[in-house]
Design an enzyme around this catalytic site. Structure first.
Site, PDB file in Angstrom:
ATOM      1  N   LYS A   1      69.440  47.415  63.420  1.00  0.00           N
ATOM      2  CA  LYS A   1      70.794  47.083  63.905  1.00  0.00           C
ATOM      3  C   LYS A   1      71.062  47.779  65.235  1.00  0.00           C
ATOM      4  CE  LYS A   1      72.727  51.368  62.998  1.00  0.00           C
ATOM      5  NZ  LYS A   1      73.131  52.299  64.055  1.00  0.00           N
TER       6      LYS A   1
ATOM      7  N   ALA B   1      64.208  57.659  63.456  1.00  0.00           N
ATOM      8  CA  ALA B   1      65.238  58.557  64.018  1.00  0.00           C
ATOM      9  C   ALA B   1      65.724  58.046  65.364  1.00  0.00           C
ATOM     10  CB  ALA B   1      64.705  59.994  64.147  1.00  0.00           C
TER      11      ALA B   1
ATOM     12  N   MET C   1      68.740  53.075  64.999  1.00  0.00           N
ATOM     13  CA  MET C   1      68.678  51.639  64.729  1.00  0.00           C
ATOM     14  C   MET C   1      68.608  51.351  63.229  1.00  0.00           C
ATOM     15  SD  MET C   1      66.397  50.123  67.822  1.00  0.00           S
ATOM     16  CE  MET C   1      67.070  48.471  67.567  1.00  0.00           C
ATOM     17  N   ALA C   2      68.956  52.336  62.421  1.00  0.00           N
ATOM     18  CA  ALA C   2      69.061  52.182  60.964  1.00  0.00           C
ATOM     19  C   ALA C   2      67.727  51.863  60.298  1.00  0.00           C
ATOM     20  CB  ALA C   2      70.118  51.143  60.583  1.00  0.00           C
ATOM     21  N   GLY C   3      66.637  52.423  60.808  1.00  0.00           N
ATOM     22  CA  GLY C   3      65.319  52.189  60.205  1.00  0.00           C
ATOM     23  C   GLY C   3      65.229  52.757  58.803  1.00  0.00           C
ATOM     24  N   GLY C   4      65.703  53.963  58.594  1.00  0.00           N
ATOM     25  CA  GLY C   4      65.690  54.560  57.256  1.00  0.00           C
ATOM     26  C   GLY C   4      66.584  53.791  56.310  1.00  0.00           C
ATOM     27  N   SER C   5      67.737  53.356  56.811  1.00  0.00           N
ATOM     28  CA  SER C   5      68.656  52.569  55.983  1.00  0.00           C
ATOM     29  C   SER C   5      68.024  51.242  55.606  1.00  0.00           C
ATOM     30  CB  SER C   5      69.957  52.310  56.753  1.00  0.00           C
ATOM     31  OG  SER C   5      70.593  53.524  57.053  1.00  0.00           O
TER      32      SER C   5
ATOM     33  N   ASP D   1      75.069  53.440  56.542  1.00  0.00           N
ATOM     34  CA  ASP D   1      74.580  52.231  57.204  1.00  0.00           C
ATOM     35  C   ASP D   1      73.779  51.325  56.269  1.00  0.00           C
ATOM     36  OD1 ASP D   1      75.653  53.148  59.557  1.00  0.00           O
ATOM     37  OD2 ASP D   1      73.731  53.672  60.480  1.00  0.00           O
TER      38      ASP D   1
HETATM   39  O1  C5P Z   1      75.813  58.353  55.543  1.00  0.00           O
HETATM   40  P1  C5P Z   1      74.623  58.973  56.146  1.00  0.00           P
HETATM   41  O2  C5P Z   1      73.803  59.755  55.168  1.00  0.00           O
HETATM   42  O3  C5P Z   1      73.778  58.007  56.948  1.00  0.00           O
HETATM   43  O4  C5P Z   1      75.171  60.010  57.204  1.00  0.00           O
HETATM   44  C1  C5P Z   1      74.345  60.966  57.806  1.00  0.00           C
HETATM   45  C2  C5P Z   1      75.209  62.015  58.446  1.00  0.00           C
HETATM   46  O5  C5P Z   1      75.897  61.464  59.561  1.00  0.00           O
HETATM   47  C3  C5P Z   1      76.292  62.576  57.556  1.00  0.00           C
HETATM   48  O6  C5P Z   1      75.818  63.645  56.789  1.00  0.00           O
HETATM   49  C4  C5P Z   1      77.331  63.030  58.559  1.00  0.00           C
HETATM   50  O7  C5P Z   1      76.947  64.249  59.151  1.00  0.00           O
HETATM   51  C5  C5P Z   1      77.213  61.978  59.643  1.00  0.00           C
HETATM   52  N1  C5P Z   1      78.178  60.873  59.468  1.00  0.00           N
HETATM   53  C6  C5P Z   1      79.515  61.096  59.718  1.00  0.00           C
HETATM   54  N2  C5P Z   1      80.418  60.088  59.571  1.00  0.00           N
HETATM   55  C7  C5P Z   1      80.002  58.856  59.200  1.00  0.00           C
HETATM   56  C8  C5P Z   1      78.648  58.593  58.958  1.00  0.00           C
HETATM   57  C9  C5P Z   1      77.746  59.628  59.099  1.00  0.00           C
HETATM   58  O8  C5P Z   1      79.913  62.216  60.069  1.00  0.00           O
HETATM   59  N3  C5P Z   1      80.911  57.878  59.084  1.00  0.00           N
END
Ligand code: C5P
Length: 297
Positions: free
Chosen positions: A10, A97, A100-104, A137
């Site tokens: 993405k 990393a 682009m949301a590769g892990g997601s 994501d």
């Molecule tokens: O949801 P996800 O695990 O992908 O988020 C990774 C990190 O990105 C979270 O631990 C947080 O530090 C940050 N994050 C945030 N606000 C969001 C999404 C992610 O602060 N809406």
């Protein structure tokens, strides 16, 4: 027997970030567009849970239970009270990393693949709920297309898109950690009033019309100053892409991949050639969107 699911990357055409919430997350108005760069996740019955990965960035992918694909299999197995006895293989083409949301993508792909392999019969709503537990994501990786993500980005509203947008992506020679970029956002925001994040009406209209010039005028990423603060060299590909005629240049999500919107496929080729010759990035890819979300092959 095995099941393979293809999942797109993405780009965020708008990423409006609100103030940090008590739970540490940030409220977002996050406009996602799925683009045609894909990981393929294959699950095969095995004695125990195992993850393998192939592709140019495979060495950077964790193969333990922190991998979102492994966590997805564990989450579904736990809900069904079964053993997560599966080999998950990731053919990785989305930068690691990279914002682009590769892990997601791998999380959403593994979830859908395990659901099919195990005949778990999870509804769309259950799959989306598991995705949201895995990461902000991940629900979008499942649904694809274009969507507005609110809350921490996991509450999706599908968006209408009236055409295909042509993008060029420049990969950096190191990654950026999403939590670190949000922390830098907080640091830069100290003492400032952070408005509620809202989707830009002009941007939504540009998407609906499929108008690249209007979209270029409306794209924005509130995380870009934080990504540039942690990774100042990202200014170099952004400048090179602008010089090559990209309609818009921006950091993709939390970065460090940089994204360039082109008027058409031909212009995307031109921007990609210029970026490849600029020496400002590790590699360059072209991808158009929107494309479908996680799809069983
Ligand atoms: O949801 P996800 O695990 O992908 O988020 C990774 C990190 O990105 C979270 O631990 C947080 O530090 C940050 N994050 C945030 N606000 C969001 C999404 C992610 O602060 N809406």
């Amino acid at each position: 027997m095995s099941v393979t699911v293809r999942v797109p990357a993405k780009v965020n055409v708008q990423l409006a970030v609100g103030a940090a919430r008590p739970d540490g997350f940030h409220d977002l108005a996050n406009v996602f567009l799925a683009v045609g760069l894909y990981d393929e996740v294959t699950v095969t019955p095995a004695d125990e849970l195992r993850v393998t990965c192939e592709g140019p960035d495979a060495a950077q992918v964790p193969l333990d239970r922190t991998n979102l694909a492994a966590r997805a299999a564990l989450a579904l197995a736990e809900r069904r009270g079964i053993e997560p006895a599966v080999h998950i293989h990731i053919a990785k083409d989305i930068p690691v990393a990279g914002g682009m949301a590769g892990g997601s993508a791998d999380g959403a792909g593994a979830l859908l693949a395990c659901d099919r392999l195990w005949g778990a019969g999870a509804s769309r709503a259950e799959l989306l709920a598991i995705c949201a537990e895995l990461g902000s994501d991940v629900p979008f990786s499942l649904v694809g297309g274009a969507a507005l993500g609110t809350g921490r980005g996991e509450q999706l509203t599908a968006l209408e898109v009236g055409g295909t947008f042509h993008w060029v992506f420049a990969m950096a020679d190191r990654g950026l950690s999403t939590p670190a970029v949000f922390r830098e956002f907080d640091r830069l925001a100290q003492g400032r009033d952070i408005p509620e994040p809202v989707a830009s009406p002009d941007l939504l209209e540009a998407l609906a019309k499929g108008d690249p010039d209007a979209l270029a005028a409306a794209v924005s990423n509130d995380l870009q100053p934080a990504a540039l603060s942690l990774f100042p060299e990202l200014a170099d590909p952004l400048e090179a892409g602008r010089g090559a005629g990209a309609l818009a240049t921006l950091v993709s999500g939390s970065g460090p991949t940089t994204a360039f919107l082109a008027r058409d496929a031909e212009s995307a080729e031109k921007v990609a050639r210029a970026l490849r010759g600029s020496g400002t990035c590790r590699s360059v890819r072209i991808a158009a969107g929107p494309v479908a979300g996680a799809t069983v092959l």
